[in-house]
Design a protein around this motif. Structure first.
Motif, PDB file in Angstrom:
ATOM      1  N   ILE A 324      38.725  30.921  51.014  1.00 41.21           N
ATOM      2  CA  ILE A 324      38.710  32.384  50.914  1.00 41.21           C
ATOM      3  C   ILE A 324      39.019  32.840  49.496  1.00 41.21           C
ATOM      4  N   ARG A 325      39.992  32.204  48.841  1.00 42.42           N
ATOM      5  CA  ARG A 325      40.326  32.620  47.471  1.00 42.42           C
ATOM      6  C   ARG A 325      39.139  32.431  46.538  1.00 42.42           C
ATOM      7  N   ASP A 326      38.486  31.279  46.650  1.00 42.85           N
ATOM      8  CA  ASP A 326      37.329  31.023  45.780  1.00 42.85           C
ATOM      9  C   ASP A 326      36.237  32.052  46.020  1.00 42.85           C
ATOM     10  N   GLU A 327      35.990  32.372  47.293  1.00 38.53           N
ATOM     11  CA  GLU A 327      34.887  33.281  47.613  1.00 38.53           C
ATOM     12  C   GLU A 327      35.213  34.717  47.209  1.00 38.53           C
ATOM     13  N   LEU A 328      36.471  35.166  47.435  1.00 37.18           N
ATOM     14  CA  LEU A 328      36.841  36.528  47.011  1.00 37.18           C
ATOM     15  C   LEU A 328      36.725  36.670  45.491  1.00 37.18           C
ATOM     16  N   SER A 329      37.144  35.653  44.766  1.00 35.77           N
ATOM     17  CA  SER A 329      37.043  35.694  43.310  1.00 35.77           C
ATOM     18  C   SER A 329      35.580  35.812  42.885  1.00 35.77           C
ATOM     19  N   ARG A 330      34.709  35.040  43.546  1.00 34.77           N
ATOM     20  CA  ARG A 330      33.281  35.062  43.212  1.00 34.77           C
ATOM     21  C   ARG A 330      32.664  36.425  43.551  1.00 34.77           C
ATOM     22  N   ILE A 331      33.008  36.961  44.734  1.00 30.63           N
ATOM     23  CA  ILE A 331      32.457  38.253  45.165  1.00 30.63           C
ATOM     24  C   ILE A 331      32.862  39.362  44.187  1.00 30.63           C
ATOM     25  N   VAL A 332      34.120  39.398  43.802  1.00 29.18           N
ATOM     26  CA  VAL A 332      34.582  40.459  42.893  1.00 29.18           C
ATOM     27  C   VAL A 332      33.932  40.312  41.526  1.00 29.18           C
ATOM     28  N   ARG A 333      33.815  39.077  41.066  1.00 29.23           N
ATOM     29  CA  ARG A 333      33.159  38.850  39.765  1.00 29.23           C
ATOM     30  C   ARG A 333      31.722  39.375  39.806  1.00 29.23           C
ATOM     31  N   GLN A 334      31.016  39.060  40.884  1.00 28.22           N
ATOM     32  CA  GLN A 334      29.619  39.498  41.036  1.00 28.22           C
ATOM     33  C   GLN A 334      29.526  41.020  41.081  1.00 28.22           C
ATOM     34  N   ARG A 335      30.376  41.668  41.868  1.00 28.64           N
ATOM     35  CA  ARG A 335      30.299  43.120  42.046  1.00 28.64           C
ATOM     36  C   ARG A 335      30.783  43.868  40.806  1.00 28.64           C
ATOM     37  N   ALA A 336      31.747  43.281  40.088  1.00 24.03           N
ATOM     38  CA  ALA A 336      32.337  43.978  38.943  1.00 24.03           C
ATOM     39  C   ALA A 336      31.322  44.203  37.830  1.00 24.03           C
ATOM     40  N   ALA A 337      30.223  43.460  37.841  1.00 19.78           N
ATOM     41  CA  ALA A 337      29.175  43.672  36.832  1.00 19.78           C
ATOM     42  C   ALA A 337      28.642  45.102  36.921  1.00 19.78           C
ATOM     43  N   ASP A 338      28.617  45.670  38.151  1.00 19.67           N
ATOM     44  CA  ASP A 338      28.147  47.045  38.341  1.00 19.67           C
ATOM     45  C   ASP A 338      29.273  48.007  38.709  1.00 19.67           C
ATOM     46  N   ASP A 339      30.488  47.494  38.832  1.00 18.15           N
ATOM     47  CA  ASP A 339      31.612  48.303  39.315  1.00 18.15           C
ATOM     48  C   ASP A 339      32.835  47.994  38.446  1.00 18.15           C
ATOM     49  N   PRO A 340      32.931  48.659  37.277  1.00 15.34           N
ATOM     50  CA  PRO A 340      34.001  48.317  36.329  1.00 15.34           C
ATOM     51  C   PRO A 340      35.403  48.641  36.833  1.00 15.34           C
ATOM     52  N   ASN A 341      35.511  49.417  37.913  1.00 14.69           N
ATOM     53  CA  ASN A 341      36.839  49.759  38.441  1.00 14.69           C
ATOM     54  C   ASN A 341      37.266  48.854  39.593  1.00 14.69           C
ATOM     55  N   LEU A 342      36.510  47.769  39.807  1.00 15.94           N
ATOM     56  CA  LEU A 342      36.863  46.775  40.827  1.00 15.94           C
ATOM     57  C   LEU A 342      37.570  45.610  40.147  1.00 15.94           C
ATOM     58  N   HIS A 343      38.704  45.203  40.731  1.00 18.63           N
ATOM     59  CA  HIS A 343      39.544  44.166  40.110  1.00 18.63           C
ATOM     60  C   HIS A 343      39.949  43.134  41.153  1.00 18.63           C
ATOM     61  N   HIS A 344      40.396  41.986  40.653  1.00 20.57           N
ATOM     62  CA  HIS A 344      40.792  40.872  41.531  1.00 20.57           C
ATOM     63  C   HIS A 344      42.180  40.383  41.123  1.00 20.57           C
ATOM     64  N   LEU A 345      42.980  40.001  42.118  1.00 12.37           N
ATOM     65  CA  LEU A 345      44.292  39.388  41.866  1.00 12.37           C
ATOM     66  C   LEU A 345      44.442  38.199  42.798  1.00 12.37           C
ATOM     67  N   ASP A 346      44.713  37.035  42.231  1.00  5.34           N
ATOM     68  CA  ASP A 346      44.988  35.837  43.031  1.00  5.34           C
ATOM     69  C   ASP A 346      46.370  35.993  43.660  1.00  5.34           C
ATOM     70  N   GLY A 347      46.430  35.948  45.000  1.00  4.48           N
ATOM     71  CA  GLY A 347      47.700  36.162  45.694  1.00  4.48           C
ATOM     72  C   GLY A 347      48.792  35.185  45.311  1.00  4.48           C
ATOM     73  N   ARG A 348      48.412  34.020  44.774  1.00  7.98           N
ATOM     74  CA  ARG A 348      49.443  33.048  44.361  1.00  7.98           C
ATOM     75  C   ARG A 348      50.190  33.514  43.119  1.00  7.98           C
ATOM     76  N   ASP A 349      49.644  34.534  42.417  1.00  5.13           N
ATOM     77  CA  ASP A 349      50.407  35.127  41.308  1.00  5.13           C
ATOM     78  C   ASP A 349      51.554  35.992  41.829  1.00  5.13           C
ATOM     79  N   LEU A 350      51.470  36.388  43.103  1.00  3.14           N
ATOM     80  CA  LEU A 350      52.557  37.142  43.740  1.00  3.14           C
ATOM     81  C   LEU A 350      53.548  36.211  44.430  1.00  3.14           C
ATOM     82  N   TYR A 351      53.034  35.140  45.026  1.00  2.87           N
ATOM     83  CA  TYR A 351      53.877  34.148  45.726  1.00  2.87           C
ATOM     84  C   TYR A 351      53.122  32.830  45.699  1.00  2.87           C
ATOM     85  N   GLY A 352      53.648  31.884  44.880  1.00  3.92           N
ATOM     86  CA  GLY A 352      52.961  30.612  44.679  1.00  3.92           C
ATOM     87  C   GLY A 352      53.857  29.420  44.962  1.00  3.92           C
ATOM     88  N   GLU A 353      53.471  28.282  44.405  1.00  4.30           N
ATOM     89  CA  GLU A 353      54.178  27.013  44.686  1.00  4.30           C
ATOM     90  C   GLU A 353      55.668  27.086  44.364  1.00  4.30           C
TER      91      GLU A 353
END
Length: 395
Positions: A324-353
């Motif tokens: 899911i993380r890989d796919e959400l990152s890919r989807i946001v990257r793809q959409r952000a080309a036409d949607d500059p106000n769309l952003h992505h955050l990896d949840g492990r930056d909030l709570y990780g190893e």
């Protein structure tokens, strides 16, 4: 009868002194705040979602008053899990001019008996109770009463010893957030200590929390509710519930995410929108769902979950958190080309190893109160500070 009855003023609970709810249902006792509108509720036959959206996470009464005493009659619905020790009463938080000023509970109420092994729910009616705060400062002030984030609460009557009026003042940015039970508040102790409430306080924004325990499932009616709700800043945290429920495979997930974001964008075409992938959860990093309750843990009072899927099933498109993380990152990257106000955050930056090593998940799925605080602080630092993806517009 109350002491000094002649001093009490009863104020109807109406939408102008309630924040964080998308709908107010009039009941035989008073009003019941809902976090999904009636049309969305009518489109879902899921008892878990019905329970979660009626639990008022982020919902609070907000008003101006000189009152030194405040009483709120409520009819709570207490959850009782078959075979498990009783749960504590839901907690109400009082803020005066934005600062913590008290905490309380309401005993009694209805009882919802839940048998997790059989998936059954039984309602038993009970009496309303009274929440009481006294000794408040006598000057004109903003009073907030945050309702229990995890306890369905009908509002019966509000009494004060001075008049009440809706709070006005500079308009703050409205942050609309959708997520799972972790966003709902899961295992934190009070409504202002859920991670979204903590982040909103630090970010200086008005929270509308659509964190729905077990209910972040890319439902179209939730996307439409977000589309139709006025907001300045939006975020969606997606993933863990889709694995918990083993609801869909990758083939369905990708277009469902696109559709969810398309629907939100119909109502908020240019608002900052942050897509957050799952926090670290070792149970499901590489093992698909469903998540199942360890039956032996019920009697101990410390619930534990385990992953019932097979890692080999990923090849057939079963979802894990890493997929899911890989796919959400890919989807946001793809959409952000036409949607500059769309952003992505990896949840492990909030709570990780490192966080899991220090603050493990007590039941295998949900962070505790200390982890909620950390997640809220990190989210605020990432999203709401100057230059962040959800930095509020200048006042």
């Amino acid at each position: 009868m109350h002491e000094h009855d002649h001093t009490w003023i009863t104020t109807p609970v109406t939408a102008d002194i309630l924040r964080g709810a998308l709908d107010l249902e009039h009941t035989a006792h008073g009003v019941l705040p809902h976090r999904l509108p009636a049309r969305a509720r009518a489109q879902c036959a899921d008892g878990q979602l019905a329970m979660a959206e009626s639990q008022p996470s982020g919902v609070r009464l907000v008003f101006r008053t000189r009152a030194t005493a405040v009483e709120l009659d409520t009819l709570p619905t207490k959850r009782v899990y078959a075979g498990a020790p009783p749960r504590p009463d839901g907690v109400y938080d009082l803020l005066v001019d934005g600062r913590p000023a008290g905490r309380g509970t309401v005993a009694g109420g209805n009882t919802l008996l839940i048998d997790m092994s059989g998936g059954t729910f039984e309602n038993r009616p009970g009496p309303a109770g009274t929440l009481r705060f006294t000794g408040l400062p006598g000057h004109d002030k903003t009073v907030e009463i945050w309702l229990p984030h995890d306890e369905t609460t009908e509002l019966v009557a509000l009494r004060t010893d001075a008049p009440v009026e809706p709070a006005t003042g500079p308009r703050r940015g409205v942050w609309l957030h959708h997520g799972s039970s972790i966003s709902h508040g899961s295992d934190t102790g009070s409504p202002t200590t859920t991670w979204p409430a903590r982040a909103a306080a630090l970010g200086g924004v008005e929270l509308i929390n659509l964190g729905l325990g077990g209910g972040a499932l890319l439902d179209p009616f939730t996307a439409r509710a977000m589309r139709d709700t006025p907001a300045d800043l939006l975020s969606v945290k997606l993933g863990i519930n889709l694995v918990n429920t083993d609801l869909m495979r990758l083939r369905a997930f990708t277009p469902a995410v696109h559709g969810f974001l398309d629907t939100i964008r119909e109502g908020h075409p240019t608002a900052p929108l942050l897509v957050v992938s799952p926090l670290l959860c070792p149970l499901h990093e590489h093992t698909p769902g469903p998540s199942v309750l360890d039956p032996g843990s019920l009697a101990t009072g410390v619930l534990r979950f385990r992953a019932a899927g097979d890692p080999a099933e990923r090849a057939a498109g079963k979802l894990t958190l890493t997929v899911i993380r890989d796919e959400l990152s890919r989807i946001v990257r793809q959409r952000a080309a036409d949607d500059p106000n769309l952003h992505h955050l990896d949840g492990r930056d909030l709570y990780g190893e490192a966080d899991f090593a220090e603050l493990p998940l007590p039941d295998g799925l949900h962070p505790d109160a200390a982890a909620h605080r950390r997640i809220g602080e990190r989210f605020a630092a990432h999203a709401f500070t100057k230059g962040g993806p959800l930095a509020p517009p200048p006042a």
